[in-house]
Design a protein around this motif. Structure first.
Motif, short mmCIF file in Angstrom:
data_model
loop_
_atom_site.label_atom_id
_atom_site.label_comp_id
_atom_site.label_asym_id
_atom_site.label_seq_id
_atom_site.Cartn_x
_atom_site.Cartn_y
_atom_site.Cartn_z
N THR A 1 0.82 -1.14 -0.15
CA THR A 1 0.05 0.14 0.04
C THR A 1 0.86 1.02 0.07
OG1 THR A 1 -1.80 -1.16 1.27
CG2 THR A 1 -1.79 1.22 1.06
N PRO A 2 0.89 2.03 -1.14
CA PRO A 2 1.80 3.04 -1.04
C PRO A 2 1.51 4.29 -0.29
CG PRO A 2 0.59 2.90 -3.10
CD PRO A 2 0.09 1.86 -2.33
N SER A 3 2.30 4.97 0.39
CA SER A 3 2.07 6.00 1.04
C SER A 3 1.93 7.15 0.38
CB SER A 3 3.42 6.28 2.00
OG SER A 3 4.55 6.52 1.31
N ALA A 4 1.59 8.48 1.05
CA ALA A 4 1.40 9.57 0.30
C ALA A 4 2.88 10.00 -0.30
CB ALA A 4 0.97 10.80 1.22
N GLU A 5 3.75 9.95 0.23
CA GLU A 5 5.11 10.24 -0.23
C GLU A 5 5.47 9.44 -1.60
OE1 GLU A 5 9.86 10.81 1.10
OE2 GLU A 5 8.53 9.51 2.37
N ALA A 6 5.16 8.00 -1.51
CA ALA A 6 5.24 6.94 -2.71
C ALA A 6 4.54 7.73 -3.76
CB ALA A 6 5.07 5.79 -2.18
N ILE A 7 3.25 8.04 -3.42
CA ILE A 7 2.22 8.58 -4.63
C ILE A 7 3.07 9.67 -5.12
CG2 ILE A 7 0.07 9.32 -4.87
CD1 ILE A 7 -0.81 7.43 -2.79
N LYS A 8 3.45 10.51 -4.41
CA LYS A 8 3.80 11.87 -5.00
C LYS A 8 4.99 11.56 -5.84
CE LYS A 8 5.73 16.32 -3.46
NZ LYS A 8 7.10 16.06 -3.87
N TYR A 9 5.97 10.75 -5.55
CA TYR A 9 7.15 10.45 -6.13
C TYR A 9 6.75 9.50 -7.45
CZ TYR A 9 11.07 11.73 -3.17
OH TYR A 9 12.02 12.36 -2.34
N GLY A 10 5.67 8.89 -7.36
CA GLY A 10 5.13 8.15 -8.49
C GLY A 10 4.78 8.97 -9.53
N GLU A 11 4.03 10.05 -9.17
CA GLU A 11 3.36 10.88 -10.30
C GLU A 11 4.38 11.67 -10.88
OE1 GLU A 11 0.61 13.05 -7.91
OE2 GLU A 11 -0.80 11.54 -8.05
N GLU A 12 5.50 12.22 -9.88
CA GLU A 12 6.48 13.02 -10.46
C GLU A 12 7.36 12.36 -11.47
OE1 GLU A 12 8.60 14.59 -6.94
OE2 GLU A 12 7.01 16.01 -6.58
N LEU A 13 7.65 10.88 -11.17
CA LEU A 13 8.47 10.17 -11.86
C LEU A 13 8.00 9.27 -12.94
CD1 LEU A 13 10.79 9.41 -9.11
CD2 LEU A 13 11.19 11.31 -10.66
N ASN A 14 6.65 9.19 -13.05
CA ASN A 14 6.04 8.04 -13.59
C ASN A 14 6.35 6.74 -13.28
OD1 ASN A 14 4.24 7.18 -15.49
ND2 ASN A 14 5.71 7.21 -17.32
N LYS A 15 6.48 6.39 -11.87
CA LYS A 15 6.74 5.10 -11.64
C LYS A 15 5.60 4.57 -10.76
CE LYS A 15 11.14 4.64 -10.01
NZ LYS A 15 11.80 3.93 -11.08
N ASP A 16 5.35 3.56 -10.62
CA ASP A 16 4.46 2.55 -9.89
C ASP A 16 4.74 2.94 -8.32
OD1 ASP A 16 3.00 0.68 -8.40
OD2 ASP A 16 3.12 -0.63 -9.99
N PRO A 17 3.68 3.55 -7.89
CA PRO A 17 3.81 4.06 -6.46
C PRO A 17 3.96 2.78 -5.55
CG PRO A 17 1.64 4.02 -7.24
CD PRO A 17 2.08 3.99 -8.38
N ARG A 18 3.47 1.77 -5.81
CA ARG A 18 3.92 0.62 -5.11
C ARG A 18 5.37 0.43 -5.02
NH1 ARG A 18 0.11 -3.73 -7.80
NH2 ARG A 18 1.25 -2.69 -9.58
N LYS A 19 6.09 0.27 -6.10
CA LYS A 19 7.48 0.00 -6.15
C LYS A 19 8.18 1.31 -5.52
CE LYS A 19 11.61 -0.76 -9.07
NZ LYS A 19 12.25 -0.69 -10.30
N VAL A 20 7.84 2.41 -5.86
CA VAL A 20 8.36 3.47 -4.99
C VAL A 20 8.14 3.35 -3.59
CG1 VAL A 20 8.28 6.19 -4.64
CG2 VAL A 20 7.79 5.09 -6.87
#
Length: 257
Positions: A64-83
Motif C-alpha cells: 500500500t503506497p504512502s502519500a510520499e510514494a504516490i507523490k514520487y510516483g506521479e513526478e517520476l511516472n513510476k508505480d507508486p507501489r515500487k516507490v
C-alpha cells in the motif's frame, strides 16, 4: 604476488527458490563441473540468488503506497507501489529526477545498508516473477558467512565469499559489479606507508580489493546466461574480518553532501 588469476563461471546453477540451501546447490554444481574448491579460492555470488533463497521478493499487490510514494510516483511516472518499497529500503532519497527523454524517472537513494544506488537496489528484472520487486538480503555479510562456512567445511578449504550487485557510478557511464557483502575477503588493501617502485612512501593508495574482484567477475557473467556464481582462483590474499560496509566512505569525508 599474483601474476595471473582465473575466472570461471560455475555452470549448471539451477533457478534458486525460496528456502533453497545455497551451499548444497553450489557445492553440487562445483563438483559436477570438476572444479571443487581449494585454499585461497574466492566465490563471487550475485545478490539475486541470495535474495531468492531468503524470500526477499515482495509482490506489488501486497504493498500500500504512502502519500510520499504516490507523490514520487506521479513526478517520476513510476508505480507508486515500487516507490514505496524503495522508500522502505532507504534511509534518504539523495535525488529524484526525470529527464524529458525518460519514460520513467530515477531515484538515487541511500540504502539502509549505506550504499548509494539507483532505486535503493530494488529490482524487477532477472528473477522470474511478474508484478513483484526484489530487495537486498537483510544482512549480506551474514549470508556470505553462512555460505562460506558450509562450503569450507564441505571441501576442506580456506575460501572467501563476495556477494555482488550491479551499480552505476557517478560521472561514468555503464554499470559494474560491486561488493555488498563479504566473508573473509578484505574490503580494501591498505598500502599507506609501503614504498612504491622508486622507494617513495605511499600516502593514500588503498586498492578496493573486494570491488576489483566483483568487477572482474562480471567479465564471465551474462545477464541472460544464468551464471550467478564465479570462481576466482590464483589470487594472493590474506583473510580478514571485513564487512561490506567497510568499503563505504565515511560521511565526514563526503565532500558532496
Amino acid at each position: 604476488m599474483s601474476l595471473s588469476v582465473t575466472l570461471t563461471a560455475v555452470p549448471g546453477v539451477p533457478d534458486i527458490q525460496n528456502g533453497d540451501d545455497l551451499a548444497a546447490v553450489l557445492g553440487d554444481c562445483l563438483e559436477q563441473a570438476g572444479l571443487g574448491l581449494q585454499d585461497g579460492d574466492i566465490l563471487c555470488i550475485a545478490q539475486k540468488v541470495f535474495s531468492k533463497a531468503e524470500d526477499c521478493i515482495i509482490p506489488l499487490a501486497s504493498v500500500t503506497p504512502s502519500a510520499e510514494a504516490i507523490k514520487y510516483g506521479e513526478e517520476l511516472n513510476k508505480d507508486p507501489r515500487k516507490v514505496e518499497i524503495v522508500l522502505r529500503e532507504s534511509t534518504r532519497v539523495v535525488r529524484a529526477f526525470r529527464r524529458p527523454d525518460q519514460n520513467t524517472g530515477t531515484m538515487i537513494c541511500e540504502h539502509r545498508l549505506g550504499f548509494i544506488s539507483a532505486n535503493a537496489a530494488v529490482d524487477e528484472s532477472n528473477f522470474g516473477e511478474e508484478d513483484a520487486a526484489m530487495v537486498l538480503p537483510r544482512d549480506p555479510d551474514a549470508s556470505c558467512e553462512r555460505l562460506r562456512a558450509a562450503l569450507a567445511a564441505r571441501f576442506g578449504a580456506q575460501i572467501g565469499v563476495v556477494m555482488t550487485d550491479t551499480f552505476g557510478r557517478p560521472w561514468r557511464l555503464g554499470q559494474i559489479n560491486v561488493a555488498i557483502g563479504l566473508s573473509k575477503v578484505p574490503a580494501t588493501i591498505q598500502e599507506q606507508g609501503n614504498l612504491d617502485a622508486w622507494g617513495r612512501p605511499l600516502q593514500v593508495t588503498e586498492p578496493a580489493l573486494a570491488d576489483e574482484i566483483s568487477a572482474a567477475s562480471g567479465l564471465v557473467v551474462r545477464k541472460n546466461g544464468k551464471t550467478p556464481a564465479v570462481l576466482l582462483r590464483g589470487l594472493d590474499w590474506q583473510p580478514a574480518d571485513s564487512r561490506g560496509a567497510d568499503i563505504l566512505r565515511k560521511k565526514q569525508e563526503d565532500m558532496f553532501r
